[in-house]
Design a protein around this motif. Structure first.
Motif, PDB file in Angstrom:
ATOM      1  N   UNK A   1       0.820  -1.210   0.000  1.00  0.00           N
ATOM      2  CA  UNK A   1       0.000   0.000   0.000  1.00  0.00           C
ATOM      3  C   UNK A   1       0.856   1.263   0.000  1.00  0.00           C
ATOM      4  N   UNK A   2       2.118   1.169   0.429  1.00  0.00           N
ATOM      5  CA  UNK A   2       2.994   2.342   0.411  1.00  0.00           C
ATOM      6  C   UNK A   2       3.549   2.636  -0.982  1.00  0.00           C
ATOM      7  N   UNK A   3       3.588   1.636  -1.861  1.00  0.00           N
ATOM      8  CA  UNK A   3       4.313   1.767  -3.125  1.00  0.00           C
ATOM      9  C   UNK A   3       3.783   2.891  -4.013  1.00  0.00           C
ATOM     10  N   UNK A   4       2.457   3.055  -4.213  1.00  0.00           N
ATOM     11  CA  UNK A   4       1.995   4.102  -5.140  1.00  0.00           C
ATOM     12  C   UNK A   4       2.118   5.519  -4.591  1.00  0.00           C
ATOM     13  N   UNK A   5       2.426   5.686  -3.320  1.00  0.00           N
ATOM     14  CA  UNK A   5       2.480   7.023  -2.735  1.00  0.00           C
ATOM     15  C   UNK A   5       3.715   7.769  -3.203  1.00  0.00           C
TER      16      UNK A   5
END
Length: 604
Positions: free
Chosen positions: A497-501
């Protein structure tokens, strides 16, 4: 030579080359997709108005030479990703030697990292099982001590460590910081097995705790037990911190430092498989020392003997971790992205809370972490109280926990093999909802057996079980399935969930969740249990209410997962669209040289 130029897109000259040229001005206002770094170099770039599908300028028949003094430019991450996807080495660099299709430099990273992770998780399983045996089966203590421990001892020490770690990170190098953090853990566990535990009868204020218990009453058994067995409680907290500090902060921080994104996608799941192999082996180790105590002669403290053996293994594994860390730092080159220092977000507790509240995406992600911590604690402590009633001696309790760890490792290993299929077939959203669903269903079965066990006693007797033993086994299954779903699905979902930020939100959001949400989840469930114990007198009396609270928490967890799934999918679609447009030359993200990580898209 023309073919070489067209395939590589760049020609490097010797340092003493005297050719001079100029940079042609683009026809439109376009920021160059290059970031300057402080090094003296000379390079030749090739320019044309159109772009090739991989994001590089196509080579004209007469290449234009560009020379810049005191500046060196490197391609932004999007270009690097596009080029690597085409299988072309960047800037004419030679291909690294390979073994079985893998670059040797990659193997020099991944194999030591896998060994480090195995040793860290091996130690953690031994410490986790031992800490429960110590505090739950100690004289004058019970499972009711755990909520008070997690709130009044574990939470303050976790927050204190994060504050100290932030201070040390500002003054120490990364290697010095690693050794400064891990060596106190190794020293303490060795000292506990050979000094603190043998002297426990002399250093524990048993008489004072007995007097206070007579004055305050049995409702204060839990908090007074912290005073009574303070050295065991310190071991409990250090074992908890090993899981959060050494695993989450030291290992994953080091792994993210030395691996590229492509390597992480390929090899991080294998670390999960290796971790569960460690669970199986460490569970067998705990079981071995439990059996060893049965063969000792009368008058010998079997628990002290096995504790020395297990702590010796922990110290040995800790030294192996340090050696592997040293070897990697001296033999493996860092990726180029790791050589430029990034700004570290230094966020206190209040700043972390403000940041969490301001972002819906981070707020939903924080809800997942807090809900898991509360839910697993509500069930786990109730289960451990039943476990002590069924296995009252340290030997029996430790033996059962060894089998429990082995079963958890096997179940998680199986789930790890299924997890990639689940992600590919059903996507992130379904994978994120499996863990709360499993915890809810198994939790309902566990609490139902506790509440309605007596009417089922005749039926259970036919299978040779009492209601208490059935509750222990159902609770064990609940913990095994919940933890296996957590390790194989929940943790990967959370990290993905952190990757696209964007870079700033990614780093600050992770820092905020590490500081606030992990301890808050653990202490939140503990606070609920403390309130129930002080209100209803015991965990057994408050079981119906704990079941209702568990239902509310899991429903909130599922709601946050559904909300986060929509936001995550939207960000992923946007990211894929930008990559596709970037490859076709329609839209290219450009970054300023003064701001690292600024990927604001600009149209040509």
């Amino acid at each position: 030579m023309q073919a070489v130029l067209q395939s590589k897109g760049l020609l490097s000259l010797p340092s003493n080359h005297k050719t001079r040229a100029f940079i042609s001005q683009p026809s439109c206002d376009l920021r160059y997709r290059f970031n300057p770094i402080n090094s003296l170099s000379k390079s030749i770039t090739l320019n044309k108005s159109s772009l090739s599908p991989n994001g590089f300028s196509k080579i004209p028949s007469k290449p234009q030479l560009v020379l810049q003094n005191n500046r060196n430019y490197h391609v932004c991450r999007a270009e690097a990703a596009a080029s690597s996807a085409d299988g072309q080495p960047l800037f004419g660099e030679r291909e690294s030697p390979k073994f079985m299709g893998l670059e040797l430099v990659t193997l020099k990273k991944i194999i030591p990292l896998g060994m480090m992770f195995f040793c860290i998780l091996f130690n953690y399983t031994i410490l986790r099982d031992t800490k429960d045996v110590l505090v739950v089966t100690a004289k004058g203590s019970s499972a009711e001590i755990i909520p008070f421990l997690k709130t009044w001892v574990n939470l303050p020490m976790a927050v204190g460590f994060m504050l100290l770690y932030t201070k040390l990170a500002n003054v120490l190098s990364k290697q010095a910081l690693f050794y400064t953090v891990i060596f106190p853990f190794i020293a303490f566990f060795g000292a506990f097995g050979f000094v603190f535990y043998p002297m426990s009868s002399y250093i524990h204020p048993t008489a004072l705790a007995d007097n206070l218990l007579n004055i305050l009453g049995p409702r204060f058994l839990g908090p007074l037990a912290i005073l009574r067995i303070w050295s065991f409680c310190l071991f409990y907290v250090m074992a908890e911190l090993w899981g959060s500090v050494v695993v989450s902060v030291l290992f994953w921080g080091f792994a993210n430092q030395i691996t590229t994104v492509d390597e992480a996608k390929k090899f991080y799941p294998l670390f999960g498989l290796g971790a569960n192999v460690a669970l199986i082996f460490s569970g067998r180790t705990v079981k071995y020392f439990s059996k060893l105590r049965e063969n000792l002669g009368p008058g010998v403290d079997g628990w002290a003997v096995s504790l020395k053996g297990m702590m010796s293994i922990v110290v040995l594994m800790g030294l192996v971790i340090c050696f592997l860390y040293w070897w990697v730092n001296h033999n493996v080159p860092l990726p180029a992205r790791s050589q430029k220092k990034k700004d570290k977000p230094q966020m206190g507790t209040m700043e972390s809370l403000k940041f969490l509240v301001s972002s819906r995406y981070i707020r939903d992600l924080a809800t997942l972490v807090v809900a898991y911590g509360i839910s697993i604690n509500l069930v786990e402590v109730t289960w451990k109280s039943k476990l002590k009633a069924q296995f009252p001696t340290p030997n029996e309790y430790s033996s059962f926990m060894g089998d429990f760890s082995t079963a958890t490792g096997i179940a998680t290993f199986t789930m790890m093999l299924l997890s990639q299929w689940i992600f590919n077939k059903y996507g992130w959203g379904a994978a994120a909802k499996i863990t709360p669903t499993v915890l809810l269903l198994t939790g309902v079965g566990f609490f139902s057996l506790i509440l309605f066990g007596h009417p089922l006693a005749p039926t259970l007797a036919k299978f040779g079980m009492t209601p208490l033993l059935a509750a222990v086994y159902v609770g064990a299954m609940q913990n095994i399935f919940s933890k296996s779903a957590k390790y194989s699905l929940f943790d990967p979902c959370k990290e993905m969930a952190y990757i696209p930020l964007d870079e700033d939100t990614k780093v600050k959001g992770k820092a905020a969740i590490d500081v606030v949400c992990n301890p808050l989840g653990k202490s939140g469930g503990a606070l609920i249990q403390q309130f129930m114990i002080l209100t209803f007198g015991s965990l057994a009396n408050s079981t119906p209410y704990l079941g209702g609270i568990l239902l509310v928490i899991v429903l909130a967890w599922l709601g946050a997962a559904r909300s986060l799934d929509g936001q995550f999918s939207a960000l992923r679609r946007e990211e894929e669209l930008e990559k596709e447009m970037e490859r076709t030359g329609s839209k290219i993200p450009l970054s300023s040289g003064s701001t690292r990580g600024d990927s604001s898209p600009k149209k040509l």
